[in-house]
Design a protein around this motif. Structure first.
Motif, PDB file in Angstrom:
ATOM      1  N   ALA A  14     -13.682 -20.661  51.005  1.00  0.00           N
ATOM      2  CA  ALA A  14     -14.905 -19.856  50.987  1.00  0.00           C
ATOM      3  C   ALA A  14     -15.278 -19.429  49.573  1.00  0.00           C
ATOM      4  N   GLN A  15     -14.286 -19.251  48.699  1.00  0.00           N
ATOM      5  CA  GLN A  15     -14.555 -18.820  47.331  1.00  0.00           C
ATOM      6  C   GLN A  15     -14.229 -19.913  46.304  1.00  0.00           C
ATOM      7  N   ARG A  16     -14.006 -21.133  46.794  1.00  0.00           N
ATOM      8  CA  ARG A  16     -13.707 -22.290  45.935  1.00  0.00           C
ATOM      9  C   ARG A  16     -12.528 -21.987  44.993  1.00  0.00           C
ATOM     10  N   ILE A  17     -11.407 -21.650  45.612  1.00  0.00           N
ATOM     11  CA  ILE A  17     -10.180 -21.310  44.880  1.00  0.00           C
ATOM     12  C   ILE A  17      -9.080 -22.280  45.304  1.00  0.00           C
ATOM     13  N   MET A  18      -8.335 -22.758  44.357  1.00  0.00           N
ATOM     14  CA  MET A  18      -7.165 -23.596  44.636  1.00  0.00           C
ATOM     15  C   MET A  18      -6.081 -23.269  43.615  1.00  0.00           C
ATOM     16  N   SER A  19      -4.825 -23.436  44.004  1.00  0.00           N
ATOM     17  CA  SER A  19      -3.716 -23.152  43.080  1.00  0.00           C
ATOM     18  C   SER A  19      -2.481 -23.938  43.493  1.00  0.00           C
ATOM     19  N   LEU A  20      -1.620 -24.202  42.506  1.00  0.00           N
ATOM     20  CA  LEU A  20      -0.357 -24.916  42.721  1.00  0.00           C
ATOM     21  C   LEU A  20       0.763 -24.169  42.014  1.00  0.00           C
ATOM     22  N   GLN A  21       1.906 -24.035  42.692  1.00  0.00           N
ATOM     23  CA  GLN A  21       3.056 -23.376  42.092  1.00  0.00           C
ATOM     24  C   GLN A  21       3.765 -24.288  41.091  1.00  0.00           C
ATOM     25  N   TYR A  22       3.614 -25.589  41.249  1.00  0.00           N
ATOM     26  CA  TYR A  22       4.290 -26.545  40.371  1.00  0.00           C
ATOM     27  C   TYR A  22       3.312 -27.072  39.316  1.00  0.00           C
ATOM     28  N   HIS A  23       3.747 -28.106  38.577  1.00  0.00           N
ATOM     29  CA  HIS A  23       2.981 -28.590  37.421  1.00  0.00           C
ATOM     30  C   HIS A  23       2.402 -29.978  37.699  1.00  0.00           C
ATOM     31  N   PRO A  24       1.125 -30.058  38.051  1.00  0.00           N
ATOM     32  CA  PRO A  24       0.512 -31.374  38.288  1.00  0.00           C
ATOM     33  C   PRO A  24       0.287 -32.161  37.002  1.00  0.00           C
ATOM     34  N   GLU A  25       0.356 -31.480  35.847  1.00  0.00           N
ATOM     35  CA  GLU A  25       0.103 -32.140  34.563  1.00  0.00           C
ATOM     36  C   GLU A  25       1.372 -32.718  33.955  1.00  0.00           C
ATOM     37  N   ALA A  26       2.484 -32.694  34.698  1.00  0.00           N
ATOM     38  CA  ALA A  26       3.793 -33.045  34.137  1.00  0.00           C
ATOM     39  C   ALA A  26       3.756 -34.369  33.380  1.00  0.00           C
ATOM     40  N   SER A  27       4.407 -34.366  32.244  1.00  0.00           N
ATOM     41  CA  SER A  27       4.499 -35.575  31.432  1.00  0.00           C
ATOM     42  C   SER A  27       5.901 -35.613  30.833  1.00  0.00           C
ATOM     43  N   LEU A  28       6.592 -36.660  30.993  1.00  0.00           N
ATOM     44  CA  LEU A  28       6.185 -38.006  31.382  1.00  0.00           C
ATOM     45  C   LEU A  28       6.039 -38.211  32.899  1.00  0.00           C
ATOM     46  N   HIS A  67       0.362 -26.448  50.385  1.00  0.00           N
ATOM     47  CA  HIS A  67       1.535 -27.191  49.918  1.00  0.00           C
ATOM     48  C   HIS A  67       2.793 -26.369  50.206  1.00  0.00           C
ATOM     49  N   VAL A  68       3.850 -27.071  50.632  1.00  0.00           N
ATOM     50  CA  VAL A  68       5.120 -26.423  50.966  1.00  0.00           C
ATOM     51  C   VAL A  68       6.251 -27.153  50.261  1.00  0.00           C
ATOM     52  N   ASN A  69       7.142 -26.373  49.637  1.00  0.00           N
ATOM     53  CA  ASN A  69       8.331 -26.951  49.020  1.00  0.00           C
ATOM     54  C   ASN A  69       9.314 -27.344  50.125  1.00  0.00           C
ATOM     55  N   LEU A  70       9.701 -28.597  50.174  1.00  0.00           N
ATOM     56  CA  LEU A  70      10.557 -29.086  51.260  1.00  0.00           C
ATOM     57  C   LEU A  70      12.021 -28.699  51.071  1.00  0.00           C
ATOM     58  N   ASN A  71      12.394 -28.197  49.914  1.00  0.00           N
ATOM     59  CA  ASN A  71      13.788 -27.766  49.724  1.00  0.00           C
ATOM     60  C   ASN A  71      14.061 -26.430  50.398  1.00  0.00           C
ATOM     61  N   ASP A  72      13.147 -25.462  50.264  1.00  0.00           N
ATOM     62  CA  ASP A  72      13.383 -24.137  50.847  1.00  0.00           C
ATOM     63  C   ASP A  72      12.216 -23.620  51.683  1.00  0.00           C
ATOM     64  N   GLY A  73      11.166 -24.458  51.872  1.00  0.00           N
ATOM     65  CA  GLY A  73      10.029 -24.039  52.691  1.00  0.00           C
ATOM     66  C   GLY A  73       9.110 -23.044  52.005  1.00  0.00           C
ATOM     67  N   GLY A  74       9.263 -22.831  50.700  1.00  0.00           N
ATOM     68  CA  GLY A  74       8.440 -21.863  49.992  1.00  0.00           C
ATOM     69  C   GLY A  74       7.007 -22.321  49.803  1.00  0.00           C
ATOM     70  N   CYS A  75       6.130 -21.348  49.511  1.00  0.00           N
ATOM     71  CA  CYS A  75       4.716 -21.635  49.283  1.00  0.00           C
ATOM     72  C   CYS A  75       4.563 -22.337  47.933  1.00  0.00           C
ATOM     73  N   ALA A  76       3.975 -23.544  47.939  1.00  0.00           N
ATOM     74  CA  ALA A  76       3.818 -24.333  46.722  1.00  0.00           C
ATOM     75  C   ALA A  76       2.359 -24.555  46.363  1.00  0.00           C
ATOM     76  N   GLY A  77       1.426 -24.061  47.180  1.00  0.00           N
ATOM     77  CA  GLY A  77       0.015 -24.252  46.876  1.00  0.00           C
ATOM     78  C   GLY A  77      -0.870 -23.459  47.818  1.00  0.00           C
ATOM     79  N   LEU A  78      -1.986 -22.906  47.288  1.00  0.00           N
ATOM     80  CA  LEU A  78      -2.925 -22.108  48.075  1.00  0.00           C
ATOM     81  C   LEU A  78      -4.334 -22.674  47.941  1.00  0.00           C
ATOM     82  N   ALA A  79      -5.178 -22.333  48.914  1.00  0.00           N
ATOM     83  CA  ALA A  79      -6.596 -22.687  48.862  1.00  0.00           C
ATOM     84  C   ALA A  79      -7.389 -21.614  49.601  1.00  0.00           C
ATOM     85  N   PHE A  80      -8.537 -21.263  49.034  1.00  0.00           N
ATOM     86  CA  PHE A  80      -9.468 -20.324  49.671  1.00  0.00           C
ATOM     87  C   PHE A  80     -10.847 -20.980  49.606  1.00  0.00           C
TER      88      PHE A  80
END
Length: 471
Positions: A232-246, A217-230
């Motif tokens: 081989a070791q079943r790893i995933m991560s997000l820099q932002y909040h997928p649980e956002a409410s509302l 995942h890439v932030n389109l405002n500044d091109g920063g890293c917004a998400g990683l995946a590995f």
């Protein structure tokens, strides 16, 4: 707290030039400006552990019931997964999302040892969001390193930065942090753009990550890293909040991807056990038993999933029946009004028909009146012609006489009192007049008259015109 009378343009220019700055707001008028400046300069987020003061102090299980509006897992398999969630300042919405997938969640403090976590034999581990600089919590980075590769891992916000450092990457303080609920992020796997909620001042430097780690995942405002995946070791991560409410809810699917990683891990463990049994020579009876358990597990999972689907369908059915009944009641309430409207409509149509008939009758009367007017005009014209002719006759020296007054004189000679031509008598109608052939100015009467009347007339005319030849 609110502020006003602030030069926001000047503040914007200053922040654009110097980046994020520390500020102080106070409602205490006894504090001087110099003291406020000193307070702002004495505080900084760099190098300070802000997590330990927010984390829970004891291990506990998340047992709050998930309401229907938080049920994001419709269509799930019905399997239950045990997730250990590290609390770095975790949001309840994250726990609600996991619970909606049927996960059993154990929340542990930020300082909880990795060995104790692995003893719980979880299906997955979640490293939550939290404030501050990830470099100030090296104990959390070490915990992540010890769990890498053992179980599926999902990192959110601070958890994403801790994973970046644990995998060998570096983090840095951003000149402008990401804050708000309108940051566009591109999913490099699908090409889709998601609107995300973000709140962080640090980021992972993707150029420092080792081989095998993917930026997904890439932030389109500044091109920063917004998400990683590995993978081989079943790893995933997000820099932002997928649980956002509302909201926004564009990234809700991330929790489903974490569930899939735990499913794959379960399948891998099961295959490893089967392989071990085969190597030890116990494969035949154990395979049968294993297949039996697998079939039973699938049957129970399907039944549980069907039960949940049935319950949801029942709820939907009840809601639909309630709405249908409400609509029927509304329709029943409208029927009397509809009947009154129809009766009113019929009355209006009858009145309209009567008006049309009256209009037709009036039109016919107008036609008859016009015809009568035309007849009157014709009579008037005739009367005008008669008037003109009478005027000519009155100017003539000799006039003819109407048969009615002559007849009256004949019956009563004493009624004639005239001394001249035409005295006391009405001029004859044009149809009763003729012109004598031999006498141009002599008008005669085409009727039989008594001799004594004719004689009297001749005498009168002779006296009036003594010089005229009456023959």
């Amino acid at each position: 707290m609110g502020i006003y009378d602030v030069d926001t343009r000047a503040i914007t220019c200053r922040l654009r030039q110097d980046g994020s700055l520390i500020g102080v707001l106070s409602t205490d008028n006894s504090i001087t400006d110099e003291e406020l400046l000193k307070m702002s300069r004495s505080w900084d987020i760099v190098g300070i552990d802000l997590i330990s003061g927010l984390s829970c102090q004891t291990v506990h299980e998340w047992v709050d019931k998930t309401k229907q509006e938080w049920d994001f897992s419709s269509g799930g398999s019905g399997e239950t997964f045990h997730v250990v969630a590290y609390d770095f300042g975790i949001k309840h919405n994250i726990l609600k999302h996991l619970a909606s997938y049927g996960c059993k969640i154990t929340v542990v403090p930020s300082t909880w040892p990795a060995t104790e976590t692995l003893k719980m034999n979880p299906d997955g581990v979640l490293f939550s969001n939290g404030p501050g600089d990830p470099s100030t919590v090296p104990y959390a980075v070490e915990t992540v390193k010890k769990i890498l590769g053992k179980v599926p891992i999902f990192g959110i916000c601070m958890g994403h930065q801790l994973l970046g450092q644990a995998l060998g990457g570096k983090t840095f303080k951003m000149k402008f942090g990401h804050h708000g609920g309108n940051h566009p992020v591109r999913n490099l796997r699908t090409g889709h753009v998601e609107i995300s909620a973000q709140n962080h001042n640090y980021a992972v430097d993707p150029t420092t990550l080792p081989e095998g780690v993917e930026v997904i995942h890439v932030n389109l405002n500044d091109g920063g890293c917004a998400g990683l995946a590995f993978p081989a070791q079943r790893i995933m991560s997000l820099q932002y909040h997928p649980e956002a409410s509302l909201g926004p809810h564009d990234s809700d699917y991330a929790f489903g991807e974490f569930i899939e990683l735990m499913k794959q891990q379960k399948t891998k463990k099961l295959e490893k056990k089967i392989s071990t049994w085969n190597q030890n020579g116990f494969h035949v009876p154990f395979q049968r038993l294993l297949h039996g358990f697998q079939n039973l597990f699938l049957i129970m999972s399907n039944r549980l999933s069907s039960r949940r689907s049935w319950q949801k369908k029942q709820c939907y059915k009840i809601n639909l029946e309630t709405q249908s009944k409400s609509l029927e009641d509304q329709i029943s309430g409208l029927k009397p009004e509809l009947g009154c409207y129809q009766n009113h409509k019929q009355l209006l149509e009858q009145e309209q028909l009567k008006l049309r008939q009256r209009v037709e009758i009036i039109q016919k009367k107008i036609m008859l009146k016009n015809a009568e007017i035309e007849m009157n005009k014709s009579e008037v014209n005739k009367l005008r012609e008669c008037s003109v002719m009478q005027q000519g006759l009155l100017q003539a020296p000799f006039l003819s006489w109407n048969i009615d007054p002559l007849q009256h004189w004949y019956n009563d000679p004493n009624s004639y009192q005239g001394n001249g031509v035409g005295t006391s008598y009405i001029p004859a109608e044009p149809s009763h007049m003729w012109i004598h052939d031999n006498v141009p100015n002599m008008h005669g009467m085409n009727m039989n008259m008594p001799n004594n009347y004719i004689g009297s007339m001749i005498n009168d005319i002779s006296r009036t015109f003594p010089n005229e030849d009456l023959n």
